[in-house]
Design an enzyme around this catalytic site. Structure first.
Site, PDB file in Angstrom:
ATOM      1  N   ASP A 162       9.698  -3.009   9.378  1.00 52.98           N
ATOM      2  CA  ASP A 162       8.336  -2.725   8.931  1.00 52.98           C
ATOM      3  C   ASP A 162       7.460  -3.932   9.209  1.00 52.98           C
ATOM      4  O   ASP A 162       7.843  -4.811   9.997  1.00 52.98           O
ATOM      5  CB  ASP A 162       8.323  -2.312   7.449  1.00 52.98           C
ATOM      6  CG  ASP A 162       8.729  -3.438   6.504  1.00 52.98           C
ATOM      7  OD1 ASP A 162       9.075  -4.538   6.985  1.00 52.98           O
ATOM      8  OD2 ASP A 162       8.696  -3.218   5.273  1.00 52.98           O
ATOM      9  N   HIS A 198       0.855  -1.194   0.000  1.00 51.36           N
ATOM     10  CA  HIS A 198       0.000   0.000   0.000  1.00 51.36           C
ATOM     11  C   HIS A 198       0.887   1.238   0.000  1.00 51.36           C
ATOM     12  O   HIS A 198       2.087   1.131  -0.218  1.00 51.36           O
ATOM     13  CB  HIS A 198      -0.980   0.003   1.187  1.00 51.36           C
ATOM     14  CG  HIS A 198      -0.291   0.066   2.512  1.00 51.36           C
ATOM     15  ND1 HIS A 198      -0.913   0.412   3.673  1.00 51.36           N
ATOM     16  CD2 HIS A 198       0.993  -0.186   2.846  1.00 51.36           C
ATOM     17  CE1 HIS A 198      -0.044   0.383   4.659  1.00 51.36           C
ATOM     18  NE2 HIS A 198       1.109   0.019   4.184  1.00 51.36           N
ATOM     19  N   ASN A 257       7.572   5.673  14.414  1.00 52.24           N
ATOM     20  CA  ASN A 257       7.182   5.712  15.824  1.00 52.24           C
ATOM     21  C   ASN A 257       8.092   6.709  16.553  1.00 52.24           C
ATOM     22  O   ASN A 257       9.175   6.384  17.021  1.00 52.24           O
ATOM     23  CB  ASN A 257       7.299   4.307  16.429  1.00 52.24           C
ATOM     24  CG  ASN A 257       6.676   4.221  17.813  1.00 52.24           C
ATOM     25  OD1 ASN A 257       6.941   5.048  18.662  1.00 52.24           O
ATOM     26  ND2 ASN A 257       5.853   3.225  18.016  1.00 52.24           N
TER      27      ASN A 257
END
Ligand code: FE2
Length: 549
Positions: A147, A11, A290
């Protein structure tokens, strides 16, 4: 050489163009298609390619597909699961491989004239890694990618010198820190591989009381990799439905996973540093977004400097793969100078948009001064300036701005954007003033770290102080961002505060505003006081007055 980079496999579809080693354009497809994240990350959608953003990158550079020397695709189907006799096996994973193999033909269909033989497959994590080490302002660095997943791995640790990458470790699936965080996101009623930052925000409301159990389930293995055992989240707290009210136990679970993630990544960093002895670390991959973890890594980790590419999620692999192939074919790849790599319009073009829409507008002598005046009077401003940002953060080009001195502006901004009330809003601050007000990694031009707000300042800028006393700041350098810096200076002259609230210019569930039409639609549908579209000012009070050309 002219290299087009493509991210299409999961995506965050995106395209990037590198010409003679210089990044000239990079953009995410969602900003064009107005579909958040571009598509669903399922095998059936693998054929979809970023056709609008890729076409725009070429057009921006005055090129046609036939002018390209190479196309880099950030996934290598030859490293992925081979299709089995049963194509439905492994949740259709083989279909993803088949579609990825056909990507050159899908790209030719999207970009007529493109030679499919120019397409080179770049391993997913190598593309992430290159998006950090080739974009960073260092000649050599240690590099860490984390990831959800790539072809068969979820992580890469390595070292780079002069653009050459040596891979030192790669953790194979099913172990994945990114997927663990995604599963928790889903369990807490949010959208997985999309809303992880909401879990991070929720974590600051909780106590990490489930850490002992998580330390058993998730741990580094001291060979550069880690283990993530299957977690039955219901053992900790019940699953939350969409939009359901969360309680302290949910925040406690979020806090526990957040802290465990930080601990394991710290272990990975110490392992890597022991092998490389480098002072610099570059990072990419969704986990590198993050910012709470990043600050702890900067504070407690072994590296002196950490540089994180602003488009660290999958969209950044379009740039990483293009840079990687450009380096492979012999170009000297230049570091990234800015995240403002997307679309932009001239003053004349913006004026034409306003005249076409018959929207009443002014052209003040200095838009920076005019906006500072509105902000100082506690107005909310939609700020549309220059080229749009590559990556998920608004960095002063497509931003929603407000006065940081009023506590209620947090709720006001969350209401305008249709966001959860527990979400913080972030400040942008003049770079030269940042150290007086915030402690943490500086400069921080891409909003990828959180900072502690120094004593005496919490009360002065309450709208941007999160419940845990931190703020995710963007430092604004007058050389790199002259217009934004001028606006901040003008605001400081009026209020004594070199800080404004800065959040992305979009409303709930929509991609960030990209073109002038998006800006006008957003302004027309949200209670924003002023739209600063390039040099033009559009006021709510006169917006409904039909302006005759
Ligand atoms: Fe990825």
């Amino acid at each position: 050489m002219r290299v087009l980079g493509i991210n299409a496999v999961f995506h965050d579809l995106a395209a990037a163009l590198v010409v003679d080693g210089v990044t000239v354009a990079a953009a995410e497809e969602e900003r064009f298609s107005r579909r958040k994240h571009g598509k669903q990350p399922v095998p059936f959608s693998t054929w979809e390619v970023p056709e609008k953003s890729a076409a725009w990158c070429l057009e921006h550079a005055g090129l046609v597909p036939a002018d390209l020397d190479a196309v880099a695709y950030s996934y290598d189907p030859n490293l992925a699961t081979e299709p089995a006799d049963d194509i439905t096996a492994g949740e259709w994973e083989g279909l993803r491989t088949l579609y990825a193999r056909r990507a050159p033909l899908f790209l030719r269909a999207a970009l007529p004239g493109l030679d499919p033989d120019l397409v080179r497959f770049v391993p997913h994590h190598v593309a992430h890694a290159a998006s950090a080490y080739l974009a960073a302002p260092f000649r050599s660095s240690s590099v860490l990618v984390m990831d959800g997943r790539g072809e068969r791995a979820s992580h890469l640790a390595g070292q780079t010198t002069d653009g050459e990458l040596e891979v030192l470790a790669a953790q194979r699936l099913p172990h994945s820190l990114g997927l663990m965080y995604e599963e928790l996101t889903d369990h807490l009623g949010f959208r997985r591989s999309s809303d992880e930052y909401k879990v991070m925000a929720m974590a600051s409301y909780g106590e990490p009381r489930f850490l002992p159990e998580l330390r058993e389930l998730v741990r580094a293995t001291y060979d550069g990799g880690f283990v993530t055992q299957r977690i039955d989240w219901n053992v900790f707290v019940r699953r939350l439905g969409k939009e359901a009210e969360w309680g302290s136990e949910h925040a406690d679970l979020a806090a526990s996973v957040q802290v465990r993630l930080e601990e394991v990544v710290l272990d990975l960093l110490y392992w890597l540093h022991e092998r490389t002895g480098d002072g610099e670390l570059t990072m990419a991959g969704g986990v590198a977004l993050n910012c709470v973890a990043n600050s702890r890594l900067a504070e407690q980790g072994p590296f002196e400097r950490i540089w994180i590419q602003p488009a660290s999620g999958d969209s950044g692999t379009a740039l990483g793969s293009a840079m990687y192939v450009a380096h492979e074919i012999g170009d000297a790849v230049e570091p990234m100078q800015t995240a403002a790599l997307g679309r932009g319009w001239s003053d004349e073009e913006l004026g034409a948009w306003l005249r076409t829409a018959h929207v009443a507008h002014e052209r003040p002598d200095d838009i920076a001064e005019a906006v500072a005046e509105v902000l100082a009077g506690n107005g909310v401003v939609a700020w549309f300036q220059g080229r749009s940002e590559y990556g998920p953060r608004a960095l002063g080009h497509r931003s929603l701005l407000a006065h940081p001195g009023y506590t209620e502006n947090l709720d006001r901004m969350n209401e305008i954007k249709g966001r959860e009330q527990f979400r913080p809003v972030a400040p942008m601050v003049l770079a030269e003033k940042a150290a007086e007000i915030f402690s943490g990694p500086l400069p921080s031009p891409y909003m990828l770290f959180t900072h502690r707000v120094r004593k005496g300042w919490e009360e002065r800028v309450p709208a941007v102080v999160h419940v845990d006393g931190t703020a995710r700041i963007q430092t604004v350098d007058g050389f790199e961002e002259p217009l934004v810096a001028r606006m901040l200076q003008a605001f400081e002259q009026r209020t004594g505060l070199p800080i404004v609230v800065n959040t992305s210019l979009n409303t709930a569930g929509r991609p960030m505003v990209d073109d002038p039409r998006d800006a006008l639609e957003c302004f027309g549908s949200a209670p924003v006081d002023v739209l600063a579209l390039g040099p033009y000012l559009i006021r709510r009070s006169t917006f409904n007055r039909r302006d005759r050309p």
